[in-house]
Structure formats: structure tokens, C-alpha cells
Design a protein around this motif. Sequence first.
Motif, PDB file in Angstrom:
ATOM      1  N   PHE A  42      44.297  34.255  49.621  1.00 22.32           N
ATOM      2  CA  PHE A  42      44.123  35.523  48.922  1.00 22.32           C
ATOM      3  C   PHE A  42      42.719  35.657  48.347  1.00 22.32           C
ATOM      4  CE2 PHE A  42      48.724  35.484  49.157  1.00 22.32           C
ATOM      5  CZ  PHE A  42      49.000  36.802  49.425  1.00 22.32           C
ATOM      6  N   GLY A  43      42.161  34.544  47.876  1.00 23.24           N
ATOM      7  CA  GLY A  43      40.787  34.587  47.373  1.00 23.24           C
ATOM      8  C   GLY A  43      39.801  34.946  48.463  1.00 23.24           C
ATOM      9  N   ALA A  44      39.991  34.377  49.656  1.00 22.03           N
ATOM     10  CA  ALA A  44      39.106  34.704  50.784  1.00 22.03           C
ATOM     11  C   ALA A  44      39.272  36.161  51.188  1.00 22.03           C
ATOM     12  CB  ALA A  44      39.407  33.786  51.964  1.00 22.03           C
ATOM     13  N   LEU A  45      40.495  36.670  51.161  1.00 20.28           N
ATOM     14  CA  LEU A  45      40.729  38.068  51.538  1.00 20.28           C
ATOM     15  C   LEU A  45      40.064  39.046  50.563  1.00 20.28           C
ATOM     16  CD1 LEU A  45      44.408  37.849  52.760  1.00 20.28           C
ATOM     17  CD2 LEU A  45      42.390  38.410  54.146  1.00 20.28           C
ATOM     18  N   GLU A  46      39.867  38.611  49.325  1.00 25.26           N
ATOM     19  CA  GLU A  46      39.164  39.467  48.361  1.00 25.26           C
ATOM     20  C   GLU A  46      37.737  39.753  48.814  1.00 25.26           C
ATOM     21  OE1 GLU A  46      39.206  37.688  44.497  1.00 25.26           O
ATOM     22  OE2 GLU A  46      41.396  37.601  44.454  1.00 25.26           O
ATOM     23  N   TYR A  47      37.186  38.830  49.618  1.00 27.53           N
ATOM     24  CA  TYR A  47      35.796  38.970  50.041  1.00 27.53           C
ATOM     25  C   TYR A  47      35.651  39.548  51.435  1.00 27.53           C
ATOM     26  CZ  TYR A  47      34.726  36.463  45.866  1.00 27.53           C
ATOM     27  OH  TYR A  47      34.619  36.113  44.553  1.00 27.53           O
ATOM     28  N   GLU A  48      36.776  39.916  52.057  1.00 27.36           N
ATOM     29  CA  GLU A  48      36.700  40.614  53.338  1.00 27.36           C
ATOM     30  C   GLU A  48      36.042  41.959  53.050  1.00 27.36           C
ATOM     31  OE1 GLU A  48      38.421  43.459  54.705  1.00 27.36           O
ATOM     32  OE2 GLU A  48      37.662  43.020  56.690  1.00 27.36           O
ATOM     33  N   ALA A  49      35.140  42.403  53.912  1.00 26.03           N
ATOM     34  CA  ALA A  49      34.256  43.539  53.628  1.00 26.03           C
ATOM     35  C   ALA A  49      35.003  44.784  53.145  1.00 26.03           C
ATOM     36  CB  ALA A  49      33.437  43.878  54.866  1.00 26.03           C
ATOM     37  N   ARG A  50      36.006  45.227  53.854  1.00 20.47           N
ATOM     38  CA  ARG A  50      36.683  46.469  53.481  1.00 20.47           C
ATOM     39  C   ARG A  50      37.482  46.308  52.186  1.00 20.47           C
ATOM     40  NH1 ARG A  50      40.711  50.172  57.015  1.00 20.47           N
ATOM     41  NH2 ARG A  50      40.900  51.811  55.476  1.00 20.47           N
ATOM     42  N   LEU A  56      39.197  47.305  43.035  1.00 19.21           N
ATOM     43  CA  LEU A  56      39.424  48.059  41.809  1.00 19.21           C
ATOM     44  C   LEU A  56      40.233  47.180  40.875  1.00 19.21           C
ATOM     45  CD1 LEU A  56      40.767  51.348  43.364  1.00 19.21           C
ATOM     46  CD2 LEU A  56      38.507  51.022  42.423  1.00 19.21           C
ATOM     47  N   GLU A  57      39.958  47.255  39.635  1.00 20.46           N
ATOM     48  CA  GLU A  57      40.818  46.583  38.693  1.00 20.46           C
ATOM     49  C   GLU A  57      41.027  47.487  37.504  1.00 20.46           C
ATOM     50  OE1 GLU A  57      40.740  42.556  37.789  1.00 20.46           O
ATOM     51  OE2 GLU A  57      39.640  42.014  39.591  1.00 20.46           O
ATOM     52  N   THR A  58      42.228  47.992  37.419  1.00 20.83           N
ATOM     53  CA  THR A  58      42.649  48.765  36.268  1.00 20.83           C
ATOM     54  C   THR A  58      44.009  48.205  35.861  1.00 20.83           C
ATOM     55  OG1 THR A  58      43.890  50.415  37.512  1.00 20.83           O
ATOM     56  CG2 THR A  58      41.521  50.821  37.215  1.00 20.83           C
ATOM     57  N   ARG A  59      44.612  48.799  34.897  1.00 16.98           N
ATOM     58  CA  ARG A  59      45.926  48.343  34.492  1.00 16.98           C
ATOM     59  C   ARG A  59      46.958  48.576  35.600  1.00 16.98           C
ATOM     60  NH1 ARG A  59      48.066  51.213  29.479  1.00 16.98           N
ATOM     61  NH2 ARG A  59      49.402  52.141  31.011  1.00 16.98           N
ATOM     62  N   HIS A  60      46.716  49.574  36.446  1.00 20.10           N
ATOM     63  CA  HIS A  60      47.695  49.952  37.453  1.00 20.10           C
ATOM     64  C   HIS A  60      47.330  49.492  38.861  1.00 20.10           C
ATOM     65  CE1 HIS A  60      49.513  52.346  34.345  1.00 20.10           C
ATOM     66  NE2 HIS A  60      48.347  52.886  34.120  1.00 20.10           N
ATOM     67  N   VAL A  61      46.070  49.254  39.133  1.00 17.83           N
ATOM     68  CA  VAL A  61      45.628  48.852  40.467  1.00 17.83           C
ATOM     69  C   VAL A  61      44.844  47.559  40.327  1.00 17.83           C
ATOM     70  CG1 VAL A  61      44.227  49.489  42.458  1.00 17.83           C
ATOM     71  CG2 VAL A  61      45.454  51.252  41.189  1.00 17.83           C
ATOM     72  N   ASN A  62      45.179  46.595  41.171  1.00 20.60           N
ATOM     73  CA  ASN A  62      44.511  45.308  41.075  1.00 20.60           C
ATOM     74  C   ASN A  62      44.345  44.741  42.474  1.00 20.60           C
ATOM     75  OD1 ASN A  62      43.661  42.749  40.587  1.00 20.60           O
ATOM     76  ND2 ASN A  62      45.348  42.179  39.262  1.00 20.60           N
ATOM     77  N   THR A  63      43.118  44.549  42.915  1.00 17.60           N
ATOM     78  CA  THR A  63      42.883  43.904  44.194  1.00 17.60           C
ATOM     79  C   THR A  63      42.328  42.499  43.993  1.00 17.60           C
ATOM     80  OG1 THR A  63      40.729  44.971  44.376  1.00 17.60           O
ATOM     81  CG2 THR A  63      42.562  46.012  45.532  1.00 17.60           C
ATOM     82  N   SER A  64      42.489  41.972  42.819  1.00 18.78           N
ATOM     83  CA  SER A  64      42.158  40.569  42.590  1.00 18.78           C
ATOM     84  C   SER A  64      43.415  39.777  42.947  1.00 18.78           C
ATOM     85  CB  SER A  64      41.752  40.342  41.139  1.00 18.78           C
ATOM     86  OG  SER A  64      41.442  38.998  40.941  1.00 18.78           O
ATOM     87  N   PHE A  65      43.617  39.605  44.254  1.00 20.82           N
ATOM     88  CA  PHE A  65      44.863  39.053  44.758  1.00 20.82           C
ATOM     89  C   PHE A  65      45.090  37.616  44.308  1.00 20.82           C
ATOM     90  CE2 PHE A  65      43.503  42.156  48.056  1.00 20.82           C
ATOM     91  CZ  PHE A  65      44.449  43.118  47.757  1.00 20.82           C
ATOM     92  N   ARG A  66      44.032  36.826  44.254  1.00 19.29           N
ATOM     93  CA  ARG A  66      44.181  35.426  43.857  1.00 19.29           C
ATOM     94  C   ARG A  66      44.721  35.335  42.434  1.00 19.29           C
ATOM     95  NH1 ARG A  66      39.228  31.715  44.757  1.00 19.29           N
ATOM     96  NH2 ARG A  66      38.383  33.791  44.681  1.00 19.29           N
ATOM     97  N   ALA A  67      44.182  36.114  41.532  1.00 23.98           N
ATOM     98  CA  ALA A  67      44.667  36.107  40.152  1.00 23.98           C
ATOM     99  C   ALA A  67      46.125  36.566  40.092  1.00 23.98           C
ATOM    100  CB  ALA A  67      43.794  37.005  39.283  1.00 23.98           C
ATOM    101  N   TYR A  68      46.471  37.513  40.935  1.00 22.86           N
ATOM    102  CA  TYR A  68      47.835  38.044  40.945  1.00 22.86           C
ATOM    103  C   TYR A  68      48.834  36.980  41.393  1.00 22.86           C
ATOM    104  CZ  TYR A  68      51.675  41.268  41.853  1.00 22.86           C
ATOM    105  OH  TYR A  68      52.885  41.908  41.836  1.00 22.86           O
TER     106      TYR A  68
END
Length: 170
Positions: A42-50, A56-68
Motif C-alpha cells: 500500500f505504501g508503494a501504491l501511494e507513490y504510483e503516479a496517478r 488527498l487527505e481530509t476527514r472524509h477522503v484518505n489516500t494514505s493507504f499505508r496509514a489506513y
Amino acid sequence: DLAADLEAASGRFGRIAKLLLTLEEGSLLRRVLRDDAAPFLFGALEYEARVGRCHLETRHVNTSFRAYVTDPGRFKMPVPISSHDTVSLIHASHRIALLLDSVVPIAAGLAESGVSDTLASALTATSRQVVLRLQDDSAFLRDIFGCLRSAHAHALDGGGLPARPPPDSP
């Protein structure tokens, strides 16, 4: 210059993670979704270009998958499950669902490949394994049915859910 090199290497890790998923190999998928490897995937996928552009990181949207996926507060267990293997399977099914629902739609090339079908099949198989294992766990069944009986008795004693308010009249 070092920062640019690190960013380029991170992008390569993202592409490698994406390639691992597009291989659509069940045993490989099970391996990369295990407790010890999933944070890296998941950490590597965070760095995939698209995915990075959609970061985005808000209370409702989070693409920090590793932390999730590594946040222990995300997994609630109201009735204890004694088998570590069963808990690991539950975590794996959660990770598969995250990939299917959140990562695949925004990672370039994954939505168009057969990864969604492979992940959906893996999710079904993993969920079935969880149910079969819980079905054989007599302590879990005793505890869960005890909780249900207790809740039912509490509801019969008048401590149940509040009555529904009457519908509004026009």
C-alpha cells in the motif's frame, strides 16, 4: 538531487506494486496482502503516479493507504476471536476490499485489467474462509450468541431501542 532520486525510486516502487497486482496470481496476491507485506504494498501504491496526483487527505477522503491499513483502531472486535489466523484472514479481506474499492479505480491501468475480477474472487474466497473458521470456533459462537441473548433480554425488559417517532403528517 537526492530528493529527485528518491521521488523517481518511489515512482518505480509504485509501478512494481501495480505490476504485481496485474499478474493476477492468487498465491502472489495472498502473499502481498499478508500482515508483514501489506504496508509495503500500500505504501508503494501511494507513490504510483496517478494515485499520487489524487492524493488527498481530509476527514472524509484518505489516500494514505499505508496509514489506513496499519491503524489498529480500524479493526473493532466486540467479541474476541482467539485464532490469530482467523484475525489475519479478516484483515486480508479488509485489505482486498480497500484495493478493490479505493486503489484500483484511481490507479492507471488497474481498472482496465482483470485485477478487479481477481480481487473480487479473492475477497469472496477469503470471506468464505473466515466464515468457515468462525463456524468452527465454539468459544466465539458461544460468546456471540451470549451477546445476542443478552441484547434480546435487555430489549424485552424495556431497555431496547427507542420507539420510532410517528410519521410526520402533511
